[in-house]
Enzyme design. Structure first.
Site, PDB file in Angstrom:
ATOM      1  N   GLU A   1       3.997   3.913   1.073  1.00 18.02           N
ATOM      2  CA  GLU A   1       4.484   3.700  -0.282  1.00 18.02           C
ATOM      3  C   GLU A   1       4.195   2.235  -0.612  1.00 18.02           C
ATOM      4  OE1 GLU A   1       8.657   4.463  -0.974  1.00 18.02           O
ATOM      5  OE2 GLU A   1       8.452   3.816  -3.066  1.00 18.02           O
TER       6      GLU A   1
ATOM      7  N   LYS B 271      11.305  -2.269   5.164  1.00 21.29           N
ATOM      8  CA  LYS B 271      10.674  -3.029   4.085  1.00 21.29           C
ATOM      9  C   LYS B 271      11.713  -3.660   3.177  1.00 21.29           C
ATOM     10  CE  LYS B 271       7.637   0.252   3.120  1.00 21.29           C
ATOM     11  NZ  LYS B 271       6.580   1.039   2.482  1.00 21.29           N
TER      12      LYS B 271
ATOM     13  N   ARG C 286       9.859   6.648  15.431  1.00 25.45           N
ATOM     14  CA  ARG C 286       9.328   5.422  14.866  1.00 25.45           C
ATOM     15  C   ARG C 286       9.429   4.281  15.877  1.00 25.45           C
ATOM     16  NH1 ARG C 286      11.005   3.179   9.989  1.00 25.45           N
ATOM     17  NH2 ARG C 286      10.787   5.221   9.064  1.00 25.45           N
TER      18      ARG C 286
HETATM   19  P1  ATP Z   1      10.355   1.333   5.980  1.00 26.53           P
HETATM   20  O1  ATP Z   1      11.430   2.207   6.540  1.00 26.53           O
HETATM   21  O2  ATP Z   1       9.967   0.207   6.847  1.00 26.53           O
HETATM   22  O3  ATP Z   1      10.580   0.907   4.575  1.00 26.53           O
HETATM   23  P2  ATP Z   1       8.813   3.549   5.191  1.00 26.53           P
HETATM   24  O4  ATP Z   1       8.805   4.717   6.072  1.00 26.53           O
HETATM   25  O5  ATP Z   1       9.651   3.651   4.004  1.00 26.53           O
HETATM   26  O6  ATP Z   1       9.093   2.246   6.025  1.00 26.53           O
HETATM   27  P3  ATP Z   1       6.221   4.062   4.164  1.00 26.53           P
HETATM   28  O7  ATP Z   1       5.351   3.183   3.351  1.00 26.53           O
HETATM   29  O8  ATP Z   1       6.765   5.277   3.540  1.00 26.53           O
HETATM   30  O9  ATP Z   1       7.376   3.152   4.698  1.00 26.53           O
HETATM   31  O10 ATP Z   1       5.525   4.407   5.530  1.00 26.53           O
HETATM   32  C1  ATP Z   1       4.206   4.873   5.626  1.00 26.53           C
HETATM   33  C2  ATP Z   1       4.033   5.608   6.917  1.00 26.53           C
HETATM   34  O11 ATP Z   1       4.339   4.748   8.018  1.00 26.53           O
HETATM   35  C3  ATP Z   1       4.967   6.787   7.019  1.00 26.53           C
HETATM   36  O12 ATP Z   1       4.214   7.898   7.451  1.00 26.53           O
HETATM   37  C4  ATP Z   1       5.984   6.384   8.027  1.00 26.53           C
HETATM   38  O13 ATP Z   1       6.410   7.481   8.766  1.00 26.53           O
HETATM   39  C5  ATP Z   1       5.228   5.368   8.888  1.00 26.53           C
HETATM   40  N1  ATP Z   1       6.150   4.385   9.451  1.00 26.53           N
HETATM   41  C6  ATP Z   1       6.980   3.561   8.769  1.00 26.53           C
HETATM   42  N2  ATP Z   1       7.718   2.824   9.616  1.00 26.53           N
HETATM   43  C7  ATP Z   1       7.347   3.184  10.878  1.00 26.53           C
HETATM   44  C8  ATP Z   1       7.746   2.787  12.193  1.00 26.53           C
HETATM   45  N3  ATP Z   1       8.675   1.867  12.386  1.00 26.53           N
HETATM   46  N4  ATP Z   1       7.133   3.385  13.247  1.00 26.53           N
HETATM   47  C9  ATP Z   1       6.178   4.299  13.060  1.00 26.53           C
HETATM   48  N5  ATP Z   1       5.763   4.713  11.850  1.00 26.53           N
HETATM   49  C10 ATP Z   1       6.338   4.180  10.762  1.00 26.53           C
HETATM   50 MG    MG Z   2       8.919   5.974   3.238  1.00 33.01          MG
END
Ligand code: ATP
Ligand code: MG
Length: 579
Positions: free
Chosen positions: A54, A293, A283
Site C-alpha cells: 500500500e 508504517k 511476518r
Molecule cells: P505495516 O504493518 O508495516 O504498515 P502493511 O502490511 O500494512 O505493513 P503493506 O504495504 O500492506 O504494509 O505490505 C505489503 C506486503 O508486505 C504485504 O503483502 C504484507 O503482508 C508484507 N509485509 C508487511 N510487513 C511485513 C513483515 N513485517 N514481514 C513480512 N511481510 C510483511
Molecule cells: Mg497492509
C-alpha cells in the site's frame, strides 16, 4: 548460498534479477513445498505471485522479506511476480511513496518487467463485481453507522443481529448503490455489505463491508470515485484479474481467507478458470526495531529521526544509507526462513549478514575516530615516505595502495594507557607495538595539558621493522592503526546505536508510550581523521576502517574531497559469538 545478480533470462520479464541459489542448497519451507506440488500435480502450469504494497509509506525490512519471497519464488520456478500498488484508500496514499517503492525494489535486485499494476486501475471492474453480487442477492446497502455495526456484531458464540436493511430487494439495492456511487450520501451514511452468515464463528464472515464512501481525491483516479472498495473485497479480485496463482500474505490474514474464497467462488464466472489461493506466513519482527508504517511515519513527522532514509530507520532507504548491501539483505531474508509461527528475530542476525558480505567486498583503510598525537622522536623531521597496504586480504584482486607516513601521527586515544590496566597489550610507556603496515614503535613519555589530559605521546621507532615485521623475528602483542597527522583528512562521521533500548518496543504491556524507549544516544556525530586515499571515495562506497567497523560514504552528503561517513556496523559480531 550466494546471490549473484544476473539479468533475467526467461521469456517472463517479471522474473527477479537476483538469481537464487540452486534449489538443493536452499532451505525448504512450506510455501516452496506447496508450489512444488502444484507444479508436479498440474494444478498450476506456471506460477504467478505478487508483491502488493500500500503506497502509504516507505518499504521496510519486513517488506524486504515479502519481496524476496515473492520475487524469489517466481525466479526459482520461472514464473512471474507482479508489483501491484494496493492503492484502495485515497486518504493516506501518495505518489512519493509509489516512486520510492519502485526504486527500493529495484535496488534490492528485483524487477517486475511489464507486470506493474495498480489496484485503482481495477475500480471499474470492482464496481461491476459489486453489482454482480447485488444481482445474485448476496450484497446489500446498509445504513448502520460503523459504531452501530460494531454494536450489532455479537461475539464468536453469539450471532450478530441483522441489519434492518439486510433483506432489501435486488432492485432497491441496485438503486441505493447507484446513489452511493453518485455521491448522494455523505461519508458513513451508507455501505455495501456482503450477505453471508451472521452466525459464523468467523467474524469476517458476518456481512463484511465491501464498499464505503470516501469523498477524497485519489492520487491516481482523482475525483472519479467517491466510493472505495475495502481491502478484503479488492484484494481477491486483483489477484483473480491478474491470474495470480499463489497469493502470499502475512499470518493475520489467515482469518480472512474464508471470505477470500467466498468472494472468488461468487465471482468465479467472471474470472474462471484462474483461481488464486491465499497462503499465509509469519511476518518478520526484529529486536530493538519498530516496523509498522504508522510508527515509522510518526518517527518522521515528529522529527525523532531525520527522515524515512535516516540510517537508524529499518526502512530499505535507511539501511541503504547506512551502508547495508542488497545482497546482505537478501541473504538475511533467506536465512530467517518462512514459517507459520510469529517470532522475534535477533537484529544481530541481520548485522551478521551485513558484516559477512562487507568483509568479502569492502576495501580496508585507516581512520582515527578519537585522536591523540603520537610523535616519533627518532624519525627525521619533514620526511614523508609511502608505505604499502593491502586493500582487502579477502580479495587479492583489490590490490594495494600507498599510505603516507611521517614523524607526527594520530592514533586512537584508547589505544594508549599511561598505566596499563589488566591485559592491555597496546601502547604504554616502555611497550613496543606494531603500527599497522608501518613500523614497530615504543612509547617513551607523554605531555599533558593543565587538566591532566594527555595531549601528545612520544615514541621511538625501529627503522629495521619497515612494513610491520622485525627481521630478528621478535614479536609484539599489539597492532594499532594510525594516520599521518599532516596528511590526514578530516571527515564528518556518524556513529549509530540502536534506535530503541527495549528489546521489543512493540510490546506496550508496560503501559509506557513507545517514545520512552527511544535511545537518546542512537546517533553520535564526530570528526574523524582519515587517510588521504579515503578523501576521494565515491558516495555510497562501502569501506572498512581497520579495527573500527564498516563505513559508507553518505550517499546524500559525501563528495570527493569532503567525505562524510556513516558507520554501517562495528566489527564485533555478537551473532557469531552466540553460536
Ligand atoms: P505495516 O504493518 O508495516 O504498515 P502493511 O502490511 O500494512 O505493513 P503493506 O504495504 O500492506 O504494509 O505490505 C505489503 C506486503 O508486505 C504485504 O503483502 C504484507 O503482508 C508484507 N509485509 C508487511 N510487513 C511485513 C513483515 N513485517 N514481514 C513480512 N511481510 C510483511
Ligand atoms: Mg497492509
Amino acid at each position: 548460498m550466494s546471490h549473484t545478480p544476473v539479468p533475467a533470462k526467461t521469456a517472463h520479464s517479471a522474473t527477479a534479477s537476483a538469481a537464487p541459489a540452486s534449489p538443493a542448497t536452499r532451505p525448504q519451507h512450506f510455501i516452496r513445498q506447496i508450489i512444488h506440488e502444484d507444479l508436479a500435480s498440474g494444478r498450476s502450469t506456471s506460477i504467478a505471485t505478487r508483491f502488493p504494497p500500500e503506497p502509504n509509506g516507505y518499504l521496510h525490512i519486513g517488506h524486504a522479506k515479502s519481496i524476496c519471497l515473492n520475487f524469489g519464488l517466481a525466479a526459482e520456478y520461472k514464473g512471474r511476480c507482479h508489483l501491484r500498488m494496493d492503492d484502495t484508500n485515497p486518504s493516506k496514499e501518495d505518489v512519493e511513496y509509489v516512486d520510492s517503492i519502485q526504486e527500493d525494489i529495484r535496488w534490492l535486485g528485483f524487477d517486475w518487467g511489464e507486470h506493474y499494476y495498480q489496484a485503482s486501475d481495477y475500480f471499474g471492474v470492482m464496481h461491476e463485481c459489486a453489482i454482480d453480487l447485488i444481482r445474485q442477492g448476496v450484497a446489500y446497502v446498509c445504513h448502520l453507522s460503523a459504531a452501530e455495526v460494531a454494536g450489532h456484531r455479537g461475539t464468536p458464540s453469539i450471532p450478530a443481529s441483522p441489519s434492518p436493511w439486510r433483506d432489501r430487494s435486488v432492485e432497491e439495492n441496485l438503486a441505493e448503490f447507484a446513489k452511493m456511487r453518485a455521491g448522494e450520501y455523505e461519508e458513513g451514511a451508507a455501505t455495501l455489505r456482503a450477505k453471508i452468515d451472521l452466525a459464523s464463528p468467523n467474524m469476517h464472515m458476518r456481512d463484511p463491508v465491501l464498499y464505503r464512501i470516501r469523498k477524497a481525491t485519489h492520487h491516481n483516479t482523482g475525483d472519479t470515485w467517491c466510493i472505495y472498495p475495502m481491502y478484503d473485497f479488492a484484494h481477491p479480485i486483483e489477484d483473480a484479474i491478474e491470474g495470480i496463482t499463489h497469493s502470499i500474505c502475512t499470518l493475520e490474514f489467515e482469518v480472512h481467507r474464508p471470505f477470500y474464497d467466498w468472494l472468488i467462488d461468487n465471482l468465479a464466472r467472471r474470472f474462471a478458470p484462474s483461481r488464486p489461493r491465499q497462503y499465509e506466513f509469519a511476518r518478520l519482527n526484529l529486536t530493538y526495531t519498530m516496523m509498522s508504517k504508522r510508527r515509522l511515519l510518526e518517527l518522521v513527522r515528529e522529527n525523532l529521526v531525520s527522515g524515512w532514509d535516516d540510517p537508524r530507520m529499518p526502512t530499505i532507504r535507511g539501511f541503504r544509507r547506512r551502508g547495508y548491501t542488497p545482497a546482505a539483505i537478501r541473504h538475511f531474508c533467506e536465512t530467517v526462513g518462512v514459517t507459520k509461527y510469529n517470532s522475534l528475530t535477533d537484529v544481530a542476525l541481520l548485522e551478521h549478514a551485513v558484516r559477512d558480505d562487507l568483509n568479502r567486498t569492502s576495501r580496508r583503510f585507516m581512520a582515527v575516530l578519537n585522536p591523540v598525537r603520537l610523535v616519533i622522536e627518532n624519525y627525521p623531521e619533514g620526511r614523508t615516505e609511502q608505505l604499502v597496504a593491502v586493500n582487502n586480504p579477502e580479495d587479492p584482486a583489490a590490490g594495494t595502495r600507498e599510505i603516507p607516513f611521517s614523524r607526527e601521527l594520530l592514533i586512537e586515544r584508547d589505544d594508549f594507557q599511561e598505566v596499563p590496566q589488566g591485559k592491555f597489550h597496546r601502547l604504554y610507556p616502555g611497550n613496543e607495538v606494531r603500527l599497522r603496515w608501518a613500523y614497530f614503535v615504543t612509547a617513551t613519555h607523554v605531555e599533558k595539558d593543565a587538566d591532566g589530559n594527555i595531549t601528545t605521546i612520544h615514541a621511538t621507532y625501529d627503522p629495521a621493522t619497515r612494513g610491520g615485521d622485525a627481521p630478528d623475528g621478535r614479536k609484539v602483542k599489539g597492532t594499532i592503526h594510525w594516520v599521518s597527522a599532516p596528511h590526514a583528512v578530516p571527515a564528518k562521521t556518524r556513529l549509530y546505536d540502536r534506535l530503541f533500548l527495549k528489546e521489543n518496543p512493540n510490546d506496550d504491556s508496560d503501559g509506557k508510550d513507545w517514545r520512552e524507549h527511544l535511545n537518546p544516544a542512537s546517533l553520535k556525530e564526530i570528526q574523524a581523521y582519515v587517510e588521504p586515499a579515503l578523501a576521494s571515495v565515491a558516495p555510497e562506497e562501502r569501506v572498512q576502517f581497520e579495527r573500527l567497523g564498516y563505513f559508507v560514504a553518505d550517499r546524500c552528503e559525501s563528495a570527493p574531497g569532503s567525505p562524510v561517513f556513516n558507520r554501517t556496523v562495528p566489527l564485533k559480531d555478537t551473532w557469531a559469538r552466540q553460536k
